[in-house]
Scaffold this motif. Structure first.
Motif, PDB file in Angstrom:
ATOM      1  N   LEU A 216     -50.748 -31.614   3.066  1.00 28.15           N
ATOM      2  CA  LEU A 216     -51.358 -30.395   2.525  1.00 28.15           C
ATOM      3  C   LEU A 216     -51.984 -30.613   1.156  1.00 28.15           C
ATOM      4  O   LEU A 216     -52.531 -29.675   0.572  1.00 28.15           O
ATOM      5  CB  LEU A 216     -50.301 -29.285   2.441  1.00 28.15           C
ATOM      6  N   ARG A 217     -51.869 -31.823   0.628  1.00 27.39           N
ATOM      7  CA  ARG A 217     -52.452 -32.202  -0.667  1.00 27.39           C
ATOM      8  C   ARG A 217     -51.865 -31.361  -1.807  1.00 27.39           C
ATOM      9  O   ARG A 217     -52.568 -30.932  -2.718  1.00 27.39           O
ATOM     10  CB  ARG A 217     -53.975 -32.123  -0.636  1.00 27.39           C
ATOM     11  N   VAL A 218     -50.569 -31.173  -1.746  1.00 28.45           N
ATOM     12  CA  VAL A 218     -49.844 -30.478  -2.804  1.00 28.45           C
ATOM     13  C   VAL A 218     -49.525 -31.476  -3.916  1.00 28.45           C
ATOM     14  O   VAL A 218     -49.048 -32.581  -3.651  1.00 28.45           O
ATOM     15  CB  VAL A 218     -48.542 -29.863  -2.260  1.00 28.45           C
ATOM     16  N   THR A 219     -49.788 -31.090  -5.151  1.00 28.10           N
ATOM     17  CA  THR A 219     -49.475 -31.944  -6.286  1.00 28.10           C
ATOM     18  C   THR A 219     -47.962 -32.100  -6.400  1.00 28.10           C
ATOM     19  O   THR A 219     -47.241 -31.101  -6.461  1.00 28.10           O
ATOM     20  CB  THR A 219     -50.019 -31.338  -7.585  1.00 28.10           C
ATOM     21  N   PRO A 220     -47.451 -33.329  -6.426  1.00 28.92           N
ATOM     22  CA  PRO A 220     -45.994 -33.509  -6.444  1.00 28.92           C
ATOM     23  C   PRO A 220     -45.412 -33.203  -7.814  1.00 28.92           C
ATOM     24  O   PRO A 220     -46.103 -33.296  -8.839  1.00 28.92           O
ATOM     25  CB  PRO A 220     -45.827 -34.996  -6.105  1.00 28.92           C
TER      26      PRO A 220
ATOM     27  N   ARG B  71     -37.577 -39.991  -4.871  1.00 24.27           N
ATOM     28  CA  ARG B  71     -39.039 -40.059  -4.947  1.00 24.27           C
ATOM     29  C   ARG B  71     -39.649 -38.793  -4.353  1.00 24.27           C
ATOM     30  O   ARG B  71     -39.053 -38.139  -3.496  1.00 24.27           O
ATOM     31  CB  ARG B  71     -39.549 -41.284  -4.201  1.00 24.27           C
ATOM     32  N   SER B  72     -40.843 -38.444  -4.829  1.00 26.77           N
ATOM     33  CA  SER B  72     -41.516 -37.262  -4.285  1.00 26.77           C
ATOM     34  C   SER B  72     -42.531 -37.706  -3.231  1.00 26.77           C
ATOM     35  O   SER B  72     -42.145 -38.271  -2.215  1.00 26.77           O
ATOM     36  CB  SER B  72     -42.148 -36.438  -5.398  1.00 26.77           C
ATOM     37  N   TRP B  73     -43.819 -37.511  -3.469  1.00 26.33           N
ATOM     38  CA  TRP B  73     -44.819 -37.906  -2.489  1.00 26.33           C
ATOM     39  C   TRP B  73     -46.092 -38.293  -3.224  1.00 26.33           C
ATOM     40  O   TRP B  73     -46.189 -38.154  -4.454  1.00 26.33           O
ATOM     41  CB  TRP B  73     -45.089 -36.797  -1.462  1.00 26.33           C
ATOM     42  N   THR B  74     -47.064 -38.783  -2.482  1.00 16.31           N
ATOM     43  CA  THR B  74     -48.293 -39.287  -3.082  1.00 16.31           C
ATOM     44  C   THR B  74     -49.087 -38.173  -3.747  1.00 16.31           C
ATOM     45  O   THR B  74     -49.281 -37.098  -3.171  1.00 16.31           O
ATOM     46  CB  THR B  74     -49.165 -39.960  -2.004  1.00 16.31           C
TER      47      THR B  74
ATOM     48  N   TYR C  26     -43.674 -30.795 -14.462  1.00 15.65           N
ATOM     49  CA  TYR C  26     -43.275 -30.007 -13.291  1.00 15.65           C
ATOM     50  C   TYR C  26     -42.034 -30.623 -12.671  1.00 15.65           C
ATOM     51  O   TYR C  26     -42.000 -31.821 -12.375  1.00 15.65           O
ATOM     52  CB  TYR C  26     -44.448 -29.975 -12.306  1.00 15.65           C
ATOM     53  N   THR C  27     -41.005 -29.799 -12.471  1.00 12.57           N
ATOM     54  CA  THR C  27     -39.760 -30.247 -11.844  1.00 12.57           C
ATOM     55  C   THR C  27     -39.479 -29.403 -10.606  1.00 12.57           C
ATOM     56  O   THR C  27     -39.690 -28.189 -10.598  1.00 12.57           O
ATOM     57  CB  THR C  27     -38.574 -30.126 -12.813  1.00 12.57           C
ATOM     58  N   GLN C  28     -38.989 -30.073  -9.577  1.00 11.60           N
ATOM     59  CA  GLN C  28     -38.532 -29.397  -8.368  1.00 11.60           C
ATOM     60  C   GLN C  28     -37.219 -30.044  -7.944  1.00 11.60           C
ATOM     61  O   GLN C  28     -37.043 -31.259  -8.056  1.00 11.60           O
ATOM     62  CB  GLN C  28     -39.573 -29.539  -7.256  1.00 11.60           C
ATOM     63  N   ASN C  29     -36.284 -29.225  -7.498  1.00 15.89           N
ATOM     64  CA  ASN C  29     -34.997 -29.747  -7.047  1.00 15.89           C
ATOM     65  C   ASN C  29     -34.955 -29.840  -5.526  1.00 15.89           C
ATOM     66  O   ASN C  29     -35.829 -29.331  -4.827  1.00 15.89           O
ATOM     67  CB  ASN C  29     -33.856 -28.853  -7.531  1.00 15.89           C
ATOM     68  N   VAL C  30     -33.918 -30.465  -5.043  1.00 20.35           N
ATOM     69  CA  VAL C  30     -33.575 -30.443  -3.621  1.00 20.35           C
ATOM     70  C   VAL C  30     -32.095 -30.096  -3.530  1.00 20.35           C
ATOM     71  O   VAL C  30     -31.249 -30.792  -4.100  1.00 20.35           O
ATOM     72  CB  VAL C  30     -33.828 -31.797  -2.934  1.00 20.35           C
TER      73      VAL C  30
ATOM     74  N   LEU D 105     -47.768 -23.988  -2.143  1.00 21.00           N
ATOM     75  CA  LEU D 105     -49.206 -23.903  -2.371  1.00 21.00           C
ATOM     76  C   LEU D 105     -49.529 -22.961  -3.523  1.00 21.00           C
ATOM     77  O   LEU D 105     -50.463 -23.197  -4.296  1.00 21.00           O
ATOM     78  CB  LEU D 105     -49.928 -23.435  -1.108  1.00 21.00           C
ATOM     79  N   ALA D 106     -48.757 -21.885  -3.671  1.00 20.14           N
ATOM     80  CA  ALA D 106     -48.984 -20.971  -4.797  1.00 20.14           C
ATOM     81  C   ALA D 106     -48.815 -21.702  -6.117  1.00 20.14           C
ATOM     82  O   ALA D 106     -49.670 -21.604  -7.016  1.00 20.14           O
ATOM     83  CB  ALA D 106     -48.021 -19.784  -4.713  1.00 20.14           C
ATOM     84  N   PHE D 107     -47.726 -22.462  -6.245  1.00 16.70           N
ATOM     85  CA  PHE D 107     -47.483 -23.120  -7.520  1.00 16.70           C
ATOM     86  C   PHE D 107     -48.293 -24.398  -7.669  1.00 16.70           C
ATOM     87  O   PHE D 107     -48.542 -24.854  -8.799  1.00 16.70           O
ATOM     88  CB  PHE D 107     -45.980 -23.320  -7.715  1.00 16.70           C
ATOM     89  N   ASP D 108     -48.747 -24.963  -6.568  1.00 13.94           N
ATOM     90  CA  ASP D 108     -49.746 -26.032  -6.658  1.00 13.94           C
ATOM     91  C   ASP D 108     -51.046 -25.487  -7.247  1.00 13.94           C
ATOM     92  O   ASP D 108     -51.700 -26.158  -8.060  1.00 13.94           O
ATOM     93  CB  ASP D 108     -49.999 -26.630  -5.272  1.00 13.94           C
ATOM     94  N   THR D 109     -51.418 -24.274  -6.866  1.00 11.18           N
ATOM     95  CA  THR D 109     -52.612 -23.651  -7.442  1.00 11.18           C
ATOM     96  C   THR D 109     -52.434 -23.451  -8.941  1.00 11.18           C
ATOM     97  O   THR D 109     -53.376 -23.658  -9.730  1.00 11.18           O
ATOM     98  CB  THR D 109     -52.908 -22.307  -6.761  1.00 11.18           C
TER      99      THR D 109
END
Length: 443
Positions: free
Chosen positions: A121-125, A2-5, A81-85, A63-67
């Motif tokens: 930080l209100r970053v879009t997940p 899961r990511s975040w809200t 949008y995909t992000q790995n861990v 934050l750059a890619f959230d923008t």
């Protein structure tokens, strides 16, 4: 995983434009509007290795890619949008050993801290948030396909847990002969620079048995005491670069719009993750390769290895409002290297307080239409009233700055100028929505 809200993003009147981004491969500014063949705006951003999250350098990247995501949404685009861990890797295992904590427990704790920081930080997940340990079979299958195509080879591994254990490597020469990719085509770097960076950033140029010192690891055979998985290419775990190419292709398709990350990923990570994908698909991995600058502290690049970290969680624990942290970071061009200085968060908080004071000032002064400025209702997102014309001018100016390679400092300067003048409650409400929707800063 899961990511975040997801933060609430208020609707704005009209539409912005998809931004032009600097592409590090070509050195040109490229339009990020999706082509007709790919109606979605697609983004892959490399995620954390979870052993010490989340420092200001991390936050600046996300934050750059959230923008970018917010600007795409404002342009009316559908975003995937995909992000790995990287939840299994040498640095994580080394930290777990040094601290006496199970590597899985360490990763889980740091991933949760990262989620909490991103939400604050209100970053879009991301729409897909995947760990390496969740995609082992897919990664191993990709290595096996590279083997089948003659672009992967084995190197004898005397210290493997099993006598016949072998590491798998990517064959640069074979890939160059069989695919459109050539070494340096993604990073734009020459071989001497690549050789230096490869040794600094996790490569093994001196490994005996490799065909080229820069050939990157695809699959590491099991060593005693290390996590490993059974697979079609033997028992072991993935190399660093192949994980991202597989996760991106599994979730976004064979060709993506933007590959993003910090500037220290240009080589070798993004060079070789793109090379692996191209070797499997026969086409370029990403239309745009965009990278954020590196953040320093106390005169050195902020990094876990040096220990000179400013952590978002520590700032939050000290009572710093996350909006001020966000504002402090966005005051720098995302592509620039810059240095975090003690007191940056306080200066950003003062700037934010000044904007809020301007709203209260105009409400107290009874500026035409003034009332509860932040709660004022617009006549409608698509047909705003005439008393917000000044805020519409601000909105278009901010959109123009963000269209130009995500110029967040220019956008923030526009808000400084705007709040310096008196405005109605309805105008303040629209300005606040613009600040929130496009820059993620809530008044």
């Amino acid at each position: 995983m899961r990511s975040w809200t997801r933060p609430d993003i208020p609707p704005l009147p009209g539409r912005g434009r998809a931004p032009r981004l600097h592409d590090d491969s070509s050195g040109r500014f490229l339009d990020t509007t999706p082509s007709g063949d790919t109606p979605d705006a697609t983004l892959y951003v490399c995620g954390i290795t979870p052993y010490d999250a989340t420092h200001i350098g991390h936050a600046a990247t996300y934050l750059a890619f959230d923008t970018l995501v917010r600007t795409w949404l404002d342009a009316g685009l559908t975003v995937s949008y995909t992000q790995n861990v990287t939840d299994v890797d040498d640095p994580l295992l080394e930290r777990a050993t040094a601290t006496g904590v199970d590597w899985r427990e360490l990763a889980a704790g740091q991933i949760e801290l990262f989620r909490t920081d991103m939400a604050a930080l209100r970053v879009t997940p991301p729409d897909a948030y995947l760990g390496v340990t969740e995609t082992i079979d897919e990664i191993a299958a990709a290595v096996d396909e590279l083997r089948r195509r003659g672009i992967a080879y084995t190197v004898p591994t005397p210290d493997a847990a099993e006598e016949a254990g072998e590491d798998w490597y990517f064959d640069i020469a074979a890939a160059e002969a069989a695919t459109p990719w050539v070494l340096g085509s993604e990073s734009g770097l020459d071989r001497p620079v690549m050789s230096e960076l490869f040794a600094q950033r996790g490569g093994d140029p001196d490994r005996a048995g490799k065909r080229d010192p820069l050939d990157p690891l695809l699959w590491r055979a099991e060593r005693a005491g290390e996590p490993a998985w059974d697979s079609v290419v033997g028992r072991g775990r993935p190399g660093w670069h192949i994980e991202c190419s597989v996760i991106a292709r599994e979730t976004l398709g064979d060709r993506i719009g933007v590959q993003g990350g910090g500037g220290d990923l240009v080589f070798p990570h993004h060079e070789f993750s793109a090379a692996h994908a191209t070797a499997l698909t026969g086409e370029r991995f990403a239309d745009v390769n965009a990278h954020g600058g590196l953040v320093a502290f106390d005169g050195e690049k902020m990094s876990k290895s040096l220990g000179n970290l400013v952590l978002v969680s520590q700032l939050r624990a000290a009572g710093v409002e996350p909006a001020a942290v966000r504002l402090a970071i966005l005051a720098h061009p995302y592509r620039d290297d810059w240095e975090w200085h003690r007191g940056d968060e306080a200066r950003a908080a003062e700037r934010l307080a000044g904007w809020r004071a301007a709203v209260e000032r105009d409400a107290a002064a009874g500026v035409s239409g003034a009332g509860d400025a932040l709660g004022a209702e617009l006549p409608g997102a698509d047909v705003p009233g005439a008393d917000v014309d000044d805020a519409l001018t601000l909105l278009e100016g901010v959109r123009s700055r963000l269209h130009d390679d995500l110029d967040t400092p220019g956008a923030l300067d526009a808000f400084d100028d705007w709040f310096a003048e008196p405005h109605s409650a309805a105008s303040h409400a629209l300005a606040a929505d613009a600040l929130d929707a496009l820059l993620g800063i809530r008044l």
